[in-house]
Design a protein around this motif. Structure first.
Motif: not given
Lengths: 139, 500
Positions: A127-128, A120-121, A124, A131-132
């Motif tokens: 995803y970050l 899960v982490l 995340i 986006i970054l």
């Protein structure tokens, strides 16, 4: 010194003196009330909240079947007092058939807690990072 | 005049636990190296965080923006005085809890220790991320990271009870997260921004109707179930199935403080004191907090398990913070902000003592602890200090904030002037469930003569306990330790100007 502070110190002195003299804690009736009726009430609320959450989980597995089951159950409750035992048994059989349409649980692949949370982490983090990078590359 | 300074310092502080979590995994087979990394990261993080204090006290804000998600919604950090208070508390207590965890986990020979330290570091990553978030969106991401990373810690024992506790924990907090997300979307819809602004988002009142703002506030409250306000509190006592360092982390440092931190952010930096007052939401929040204050204390009276009693005490103390901010007065908000670190130090002392008793004697229930004070004097003296703080008695930090709350009620005036008497009742109930523990430990004789083998817990556990208990007393004489008092005044000056 404010009045509430004086009252507070007075209570502390009273508590210590009471325990020193009687060797029992003051306010046993309040403690009994908390251990008895209050705790029973809290357990009842907690149990019902759990039941409600369980219902939502059950409902979400097959909402259409869940709705018909609840509808049939309601119909039975209304009609059973007025029908013959044979008819009532037939209704119960129909309801059982209907209940089979609602899956009790789904087979699932089980991971240990650490691996599952790590996945899960990682998602995340991925995803970050995406986006970054998108933010940095944008004109 | 507030100046904004662009710096990578907040990122470095937040990344410390994130980087060390990877190192913990890599060095999992070498416990000494693994735990050294944890301690080094904790100390490094605290030094970076505390180094920002002089800059913030000079009236500046440290910012670091990464990317823009939507117009008006950035992903980035913004460190102000209030955020720094939470960050200082979390980072300092991480050092002590890490030290304590070494003693606890090794003494009990716990399984999956690498996993424990890994998720522990991630939880701190989430907590400090929340403290340094510049807007609701960034806060939400770290809020969810904190929820997810603490689940394996709650379910650490992997017994049916622990797994059930973990499921309940996730059910409450992930549901809460969806409410929080809904509230963020609505805030953005109304005002076009999710940034924290001193005194509240200026156009929120003009763009949304009165009813919409009230509904939005309720959704925000549901989004902060981490604050364990009643009736959404039952995840907290259930989460006591976790190992004691986790309970300390949940109840003193990360999770519950993130909840009340979020509520203060919404009251002071999204709505603003004036709008809250105009909508009458202050009184509503005070009533909710008062209900929780009293009922949580009544539940605490009924508990024989020490950790569960402490859990209900936490629910009570968190509501005290909500109560303070809901007064919407200078001293009320001052008390609320100050109680975050003060309660953190006092409550972590109590939890670490509970863990030390468990490790040294195997006892979990108060009724079994007769005479334990004579065998574990350091632990029980520290416990007494923490308990005095919870009862708002001198010479502890709890006394300072209790005074501020009472003055805050008087400053708020009107119907709020009745609340000091309710605070008195609450403090009396605190005495009624904390004093019996001290009495049992020091003055009651064990029926079976007691186990002669019981002695103090390992030194790794005693040192953090002694430090937190001492700091709880130092705060009474010197509330500016770690710049706390100055930071609180700087934060409130930004919100409400000077002291009235």
């Amino acid at each position: 010194m404010m009045i509430d502070e004086i009252l507070m110190y007075a209570f502390v002195v009273f508590w210590v003196a009471w325990v020193a003299v009687s060797k029992k804690e003051p306010g046993r009736w309040l403690i009994r009330f908390c251990e008895g009726p209050l705790t029973t009430f809290a357990t009842f609320i907690d149990w019902n909240v759990g039941r409600m959450a369980g219902f939502f989980v059950w409902f979400s597995r097959n909402p259409a079947a869940a709705l018909s089951i609840k509808g049939e159950e309601m119909k039975l409750r209304v009609e059973i007092p007025g029908v013959t035992p044979e008819k009532a048994a037939e209704y119960e059989r129909e309801l059982e058939e209907l209940r089979k349409r609602q899956p009790v649980g789904e087979p699932m692949v089980r991971l240990n807690i650490g691996t599952a949370m790590l996945l899960v982490l990682l998602f995340i983090a991925l995803y970050l990072i995406t986006i970054l990078i998108r933010g940095w590359l944008a004109p | 005049m507030t100046a904004t300074i662009e710096s990578m310092q907040p990122t470095f502080a937040i990344m410390c636990p994130a980087i060390v979590s990877i190192l913990i995994l890599l060095f999992g087979k070498w416990p000494n190296i693994r735990e050294s990394w944890t301690l080094i990261a904790a100390i490094a993080q605290f030094l970076i965080v505390i180094s920002m204090a002089p800059v913030i006290l000079a009236g500046n804000i440290i910012e670091c923006t990464f990317f823009t998600m939507l117009p008006g919604v950035d992903f980035g950090f913004s460190v102000d005085a209030f955020g720094l208070i939470f960050a200082i508390t979390s980072s300092f207590l991480w050092i002590l809890v890490s030290l304590y965890s070494i003693g606890y986990m090794r003494s009990l020979n716990e399984h999956a220790q690498t996993r424990f330290y890994f998720f522990f570091a991630l939880a701190i990553f989430g907590a400090v991320g929340i403290a340094m978030s510049g807007n609701l969106f960034t806060m939400f991401i770290f809020y969810e990271i904190l929820t997810v990373s603490t689940y394996p810690l709650v379910a650490h024992e992997q017994t049916p009870v622990a797994l059930a506790a973990g499921r309940k924990y996730l059910a409450y907090l992930l549901t809460s997260g969806t409410f929080f997300l809904a509230a963020i979307v609505l805030t953005y819809y109304f005002s076009g921004t999710t940034d924290f602004v001193n005194g509240g988002i200026p156009n929120l009142a003009s763009e949304a109707s009165r009813a919409a703002l009230m509904v939005l506030f309720v959704i925000f409250l549901l989004g902060f179930m981490k604050a364990a306000w009643m009736p959404f509190h039952s995840w907290l006592p259930t989460a006591m199935a976790a190992p004691t360092p986790v309970s300390a982390l949940l109840h003193a440092v990360a999770v519950v403080k993130a909840g009340v931190f979020g509520i203060i952010r919404v009251v002071c930096y999204i709505y603003g004191v004036d709008l809250m007052s105009a909508l009458g939401l202050g009184l509503a929040l005070v009533c909710l907090a008062t209900f929780t204050l009293i009922v949580a204390n009544l539940f605490a009276l009924a508990q024989d398990n020490l950790k569960r009693r402490l859990a209900y005490s936490t629910i009570n103390q968190l509501s005290l913070i909500i109560f303070g901010v809901a007064l919407l007065s200078y001293e009320g908000i001052e008390g609320a902000m100050m109680h975050i670190p003060f309660h953190g130090f006092m409550k972590i002392t109590l939890f670490m003592c509970a863990g030390a008793i468990m490790v040294a004697s195997g006892k979990k229930n108060i009724s079994e602890m007769a005479g334990i004070g004579k065998k574990m004097p350091v632990t029980m003296i520290a416990f007494t200090i923490g308990a005095l703080g919870m009862c708002a008695l001198p010479p502890t930090a709890g006394y300072i904030t209790h005074h501020l709350f009472v003055h805050g009620c008087e400053e708020a005036g009107g119907s709020m002037t009745i609340f000091p008497y309710i605070l008195l009742i609450v403090a009396i109930l605190d005495v009624m469930y904390f004093f019996p523990i001290i009495y049992t430990a020091f003055f009651k004789k064990s029926k079976d003569g007691g186990d002669r083998r019981i002695q103090e817990a390992p030194i790794f556990m005693l040192i953090p306990i002694a430090i937190t208990a001492t700091v709880s007393i130092i705060f009474y004489f010197y509330p500016d330790l770690f710049y706390i008092s100055d930071l609180v005044h700087t934060a409130i000056s930004g919100l409400m100007g000077g002291h009235p």
